[in-house]
Design an enzyme around this catalytic site. Sequence first.
Site, PDB file in Angstrom:
ATOM      1  N   ASP A  84       6.472   3.623 -11.169  1.00  0.00           N
ATOM      2  CA  ASP A  84       6.271   5.062 -10.949  1.00  0.00           C
ATOM      3  C   ASP A  84       6.530   5.819 -12.247  1.00  0.00           C
ATOM      4  OD1 ASP A  84       5.757   7.452  -9.696  1.00  0.00           O
ATOM      5  OD2 ASP A  84       7.671   7.566  -8.647  1.00  0.00           O
ATOM      6  N   LYS A 124      21.826   9.085  -4.387  1.00  0.00           N
ATOM      7  CA  LYS A 124      20.404   9.093  -4.039  1.00  0.00           C
ATOM      8  C   LYS A 124      20.257   8.470  -2.664  1.00  0.00           C
ATOM      9  CE  LYS A 124      15.858   7.573  -5.455  1.00  0.00           C
ATOM     10  NZ  LYS A 124      14.995   7.173  -6.550  1.00  0.00           N
TER      11      LYS A 124
END
Lengths: 190, 330
Positions: free
Chosen positions: A107, A20
């Site tokens: 989130d 990532k």
Amino acid sequence: MELTNGAEATVKLEGGYLTKDRVAKRYRLRELDERIRKERTKAESRLMSEARRLGIPTPIIYDVENSVIRMQYIPGTPLKHVINDELSERLGKLVGLLHTGGIIHGDLTTSNLILYNDRLYMIDFGLSFMNCGVEARGVDVHVLFQTFESTHHDHKSLTEAFCRGYRHVFTGADEVLDRVTEIEKRGRYA
Amino acid sequence: MKGTVLGIEGTAWNLSAAIVNEKDVIAEVTDTYSPATGGIHPREAAQHHARYASTVIRKVLEEAKRKGITPSDIDAIAFSQGPGLGACLRTVATAARMLAIKFNVPLVGVNHCLAHIEIGRWKTPARDPVTLYVSGANSQVLAYRMGRYRVFGETLDIGLGNAFDKFARSAGLSHPGGPKIEQLAKKSTNYIPLPYVVKGMDLSFSGLSTAATEALKRNSLEDVCYSLQETAFSMIVEVTERALAHTGKNEVLLAGGVGANMRLREMLDIMCSDRGVSFHVPEKRYMGDNGAMIAYLGLLMYSSGDVMSIENSHVNPNFRPDDVDVTWLE
């Protein structure tokens, strides 16, 4: 192989593990951009490991470097494609565990949970932080309920199922859920 | 869709009446309340609207008449039903009800936020955009999905324009603060770290406004204006990009008074081109609050039979865009 090109990062599958990489945003000042990417990368890897210790399935982290995290690849289905009341209740339990451990995900959307081998994995801790306050927990749940409402047709029963699971494992649940109602009303013109 | 609608906007400081048909805006007349000192005083804004409503309406009818449109051509009266300042909304609703009775035509209550989106879709090539709507009181990221405009992200406290105005007042700048902050920001390239608050898809600006005010004690006004803009705009552009990723849409529409800021436009433009999506900005007269957008959404709603009786025409200061069943789209 590139898996996603999300808003924040490119996620690639390389040699069996997942990379990532928080990409630079040209619209942001470099100084500000670097600060945000570095802070989020550091916080993400730290809190992901911490969440695992609390009993929440998360990918195993192999390596962290600047704005890149190398971690275990979870090849399942995003929760948003398969969500139902039963899974929403299980999600409630996971978030309950997370909040009991003092972590705010930051989130919580149905894209950030993956169903794999009948286990629900929580991913993307990029906006996570430590906080034991009712307000932070309330906003965390509020953000999730907003995704229910904006992307899932049967959001009412999903919300109820979530609350069942959340109350089941987390003793402070009622206070947080009351705050969620308040947050909904508080937003400007909400 | 066919028809002619007179619409009146009056949610906050702008009083504006317009007549539109399916082809274009035929006439528009605006009178803006500007406070002598400080920010918008709700009572004074409403008194302003009450004082000038008849003049504005008379002028817009005269302007339309010169273009061959008479009151007998008007099919419906639209008004900004909310969200907004209660006293202002009630004043404008009263004027709209009076016109509906006088011309014996239906009344259409319009959601102000959706009117911003729809005029953008009318006046730009955007068809199914993610809309960033930033004004004094509102900061929302919206997109259409399954019969409604959904709010994908929004401020958890005050609107971005309001945050700028609060900071500007504490720095001794006059209302509205945004344009002054923009000018001062151009004189600096020195970034001072300020709180960057994105919570998932949501935003918070009140802490940022306070931190900027505090920063004035140790830094120049130019540096703080620059840093405030960079921080706040980065936050909303980030949330807009997240909404694009989440919805898979490929257009961005900018709406609201804060959209006049050139630095914000530049940042959105960079984000959109890096992402390969198109970016749309209506001309300036349709960015801030205007009567044309109320008349136009009124026309869309009237055409789909979405009208209301006088008895049911209460204003709603907390009118949410995602409470409206969208009757005018396929």
